[in-house]
Design a protein around this motif. Structure first.
Motif, PDB file in Angstrom:
ATOM      1  N   THR A 302       0.845  -1.191   0.000  1.00  0.00           N
ATOM      2  CA  THR A 302       0.000   0.000   0.000  1.00  0.00           C
ATOM      3  C   THR A 302       0.883   1.245   0.000  1.00  0.00           C
ATOM      4  OG1 THR A 302      -1.572  -1.239   1.371  1.00  0.00           O
ATOM      5  CG2 THR A 302      -1.945   1.124   1.121  1.00  0.00           C
ATOM      6  N   PRO A 303       0.747   2.115  -0.995  1.00  0.00           N
ATOM      7  CA  PRO A 303       1.564   3.342  -1.045  1.00  0.00           C
ATOM      8  C   PRO A 303       1.363   4.200   0.204  1.00  0.00           C
ATOM      9  CG  PRO A 303       0.422   2.981  -3.125  1.00  0.00           C
ATOM     10  CD  PRO A 303      -0.150   2.006  -2.152  1.00  0.00           C
ATOM     11  N   ARG A 304       2.397   4.935   0.558  1.00  0.00           N
ATOM     12  CA  ARG A 304       2.367   5.789   1.749  1.00  0.00           C
ATOM     13  C   ARG A 304       1.225   6.797   1.683  1.00  0.00           C
ATOM     14  NH1 ARG A 304       4.729   6.651   6.964  1.00  0.00           N
ATOM     15  NH2 ARG A 304       4.414   8.850   7.441  1.00  0.00           N
ATOM     16  N   GLU A 305       0.969   7.366   0.509  1.00  0.00           N
ATOM     17  CA  GLU A 305      -0.073   8.390   0.405  1.00  0.00           C
ATOM     18  C   GLU A 305      -1.458   7.801   0.700  1.00  0.00           C
ATOM     19  OE1 GLU A 305      -0.578  10.032  -3.471  1.00  0.00           O
ATOM     20  OE2 GLU A 305      -0.492   8.089  -4.507  1.00  0.00           O
ATOM     21  N   ILE A 306      -1.654   6.504   0.398  1.00  0.00           N
ATOM     22  CA  ILE A 306      -2.928   5.853   0.688  1.00  0.00           C
ATOM     23  C   ILE A 306      -3.068   5.656   2.196  1.00  0.00           C
ATOM     24  CG2 ILE A 306      -4.372   3.842   0.273  1.00  0.00           C
ATOM     25  CD1 ILE A 306      -3.852   5.579  -2.190  1.00  0.00           C
ATOM     26  N   ILE A 339      -4.860  -0.236  -6.177  1.00  0.00           N
ATOM     27  CA  ILE A 339      -5.039   0.466  -4.902  1.00  0.00           C
ATOM     28  C   ILE A 339      -4.546   1.898  -5.078  1.00  0.00           C
ATOM     29  CG2 ILE A 339      -4.325   0.572  -2.478  1.00  0.00           C
ATOM     30  CD1 ILE A 339      -4.127  -2.419  -2.438  1.00  0.00           C
ATOM     31  N   ASN A 340      -5.507   2.797  -5.247  1.00  0.00           N
ATOM     32  CA  ASN A 340      -5.173   4.209  -5.440  1.00  0.00           C
ATOM     33  C   ASN A 340      -6.102   5.071  -4.589  1.00  0.00           C
ATOM     34  OD1 ASN A 340      -7.644   4.117  -6.798  1.00  0.00           O
ATOM     35  ND2 ASN A 340      -6.669   3.969  -8.822  1.00  0.00           N
ATOM     36  N   LEU A 341      -5.985   6.395  -4.733  1.00  0.00           N
ATOM     37  CA  LEU A 341      -6.779   7.297  -3.904  1.00  0.00           C
ATOM     38  C   LEU A 341      -8.276   7.170  -4.164  1.00  0.00           C
ATOM     39  CD1 LEU A 341      -4.675  10.601  -3.805  1.00  0.00           C
ATOM     40  CD2 LEU A 341      -5.206   9.071  -1.907  1.00  0.00           C
ATOM     41  N   GLU A 342      -8.649   6.913  -5.408  1.00  0.00           N
ATOM     42  CA  GLU A 342     -10.073   6.784  -5.716  1.00  0.00           C
ATOM     43  C   GLU A 342     -10.683   5.597  -4.980  1.00  0.00           C
ATOM     44  OE1 GLU A 342     -13.088   6.233  -9.557  1.00  0.00           O
ATOM     45  OE2 GLU A 342     -10.914   6.321  -9.851  1.00  0.00           O
ATOM     46  N   LEU A 343      -9.972   4.457  -5.017  1.00  0.00           N
ATOM     47  CA  LEU A 343     -10.461   3.272  -4.327  1.00  0.00           C
ATOM     48  C   LEU A 343     -10.450   3.497  -2.811  1.00  0.00           C
ATOM     49  CD1 LEU A 343     -11.422   0.367  -4.940  1.00  0.00           C
ATOM     50  CD2 LEU A 343      -9.071  -0.386  -4.505  1.00  0.00           C
ATOM     51  N   ALA A 344      -9.408   4.141  -2.316  1.00  0.00           N
ATOM     52  CA  ALA A 344      -9.313   4.415  -0.876  1.00  0.00           C
ATOM     53  C   ALA A 344     -10.459   5.304  -0.417  1.00  0.00           C
ATOM     54  CB  ALA A 344      -7.973   5.078  -0.557  1.00  0.00           C
TER      55      ALA A 344
END
Length: 466
Positions: A302-306, A339-344
């Protein structure tokens, strides 16, 4: 038919608290499956009455899910030859064996070794400013450090790590000293065990277990003792016996002793004499570290920004942080999306936005519809049972899924603060005493959450993250 009963027990075991399953379900044996009826045996007549009043509807519901035409369930007392102790119930130590207490006509000994979640260890507990003191206090208990403290009272809202620390203490003690007599259970299970002991006239056995055959007692949700006069007396004597013997006691609660209703002053004083340890909501950096550790544990890259986005929006419940990662990974896998911001954002809305958007009016409409009532019935002065119960459930849902105060909830039902508090406490008592009531309320909660989760995810598809 025997296979069907085995399947039913397996289903119940996955849904029920371990101590309750061991106490009430495990002793029941398959007897006969002829004539299209499922006959099961209980240790004694009292046991049959308890199962009939509290669990039979649950059995029938589970069977209806498993087979098209569920058989009729018959209960009978087991014959002596059918009551055999489990081969694996004995512990290797004479000291531990001294704690194996057998209730009359019940084949299952009550073991000193608690059932623990393997994920709840000190290594997996992420510390921060809000919980560092609690972590150190728990470590001291687990390592046997005296420091003049025999009673530790862990205080926090739901989902902030009380159970995690309690189980970590139990696991650490048992790993270091396997023969230690550790009792970890909920207050509800303590109450039920005491009631059963009273019914079977085995209070001496009960007292022996908790006063003299116990090195460490860990009791969750101590506020459930409120209103239980006899249990409070027994627990106060148990506390005295353990503390005077230099044993350790760890209690958890979401309430301060002074805020627990209908509690004896003597017991309240004893609780206040312990080390009071508050666990607060984790700060932003701690939440990010919790998510990062969970992501590594679940092997979800999971990317840090998520992680930061989720930590920014889910603030007050560590369990929800963990659930958000599971949901994020599930949606990504099932829908084939990265797994990106939209999904989060969609996942976060399912946990947060539904609480903010649910109003008292919406909950009233939902509950009224479930019970075939009008909203005005819930707001009326009627004291009919078919209205009082749904009204209490609606107040309970308002308390749990809105940010309303008791006064605000009262106004929405044309009542005052005291009336709402009385209704909530009455419902809680019913849920503790009657498994069917608790099951019904939990089912309504799930329906409400599913309703608003679906709605928020639908809305979220048309919303961008800024």
């Amino acid at each position: 038919m025997e296979q069907l009963w085995t399947q039913l027990k397996g289903s119940l075991k996955s849904q029920m608290p371990p101590h309750r399953y061991q106490l009430w379900i495990e002793p029941i044996k398959f007897v006969d499956g002829s004539d299209g009826k499922l006959t099961i045996g209980c240790p004694n007549r009292f046991f049959i009455n308890w199962i009939r009043d509290n669990y039979l509807p649950v059995f029938q519901e589970e069977l209806s899910r498993a087979v098209v035409a569920p058989p009729e369930i018959r209960l009978e007392v087991l014959k002596p030859k059918d009551i055999r102790p489990r081969k694996d119930s004995a512990e290797p130590s004479s000291r531990t064996n001294g704690c194996q207490l057998i209730l009359p006509a019940m084949s299952e000994p009550i073991s000193c070794r608690p059932l623990l979640n393997p994920a709840f260890t000190f290594d997996r507990f992420v510390t921060g400013a809000s919980n560092h003191f609690a972590y150190n206090a728990a470590k001291n208990v687990s390592e046997g450090m005296d420091q003049g403290v025999s009673l530790v009272y862990l205080l926090s809202s739901t989902g902030l790590g009380k159970s995690h620390l309690c189980q970590a203490i139990s696991r650490e003690i048992l790993s270091r000293e396997p023969q230690s007599r550790v009792h970890y259970l909920t207050t509800e299970d303590f109450i039920n065990e005491m009631i059963l002991s009273l019914k079977l006239k085995r209070m001496d056995t009960f007292k022996e277990k908790y006063r003299r055959c116990c090195d460490v007692l860990l009791l969750e949700e101590i506020h459930f003792l409120g209103g239980k006069s006899k249990t409070q007396d027994e627990f106060a004597f148990t506390l005295d016996a353990l503390i005077n013997s230099n044993k350790k006691v760890v209690l958890t609660s979401s309430k301060l002793p002074k805020d627990i209703s209908d509690m004896h002053d003597g017991l309240r004083s004893r609780l206040n004499s312990g080390l009071m340890v508050r666990i607060g909501s984790p700060d932003f950096e701690t939440r990010v570290r919790i998510l990062d550790k969970k992501a590594r544990t679940f092997k979800v890259p999971t990317p840090r920004e998520i992680l930061e986005f989720v930590a920014e929006h889910i603030r007050d419940d560590v369990r929800e942080l963990e659930s958000s990662l599971i949901c994020l990974n599930a949606k990504s896998s099932l829908e084939g999306r990265p797994i990106n911001l939209e999904l989060a954002q969609e996942v976060v809305q399912g946990f947060v936005e539904n609480k903010k958007s649910v109003s008292a009016e919406t909950i009233q409409e939902f509950v009224a519809g479930q019970f075939n009532l009008d909203v005005e019935d819930l707001k009326s002065k009627s004291r009919k049972a078919n209205i009082v119960f749904p009204r209490s459930v609606a107040m309970h849902l308002c308390r749990k899924y809105t940010n309303f105060t008791l006064d605000a909830i009262g106004k929405s039902f044309n009542r005052n603060h005291a009336s709402v508090l009385y209704a909530l406490n009455s419902l809680q008592k019913k849920m503790r005493k009657n498994y069917k009531t608790k099951h019904q309320v939990n089912l309504l909660e799930r329906k409400l959450k599913d309703l608003f989760l679906a709605e928020t995810l639908r809305v979220g598809k048309n919303t961008r993250v800024h």
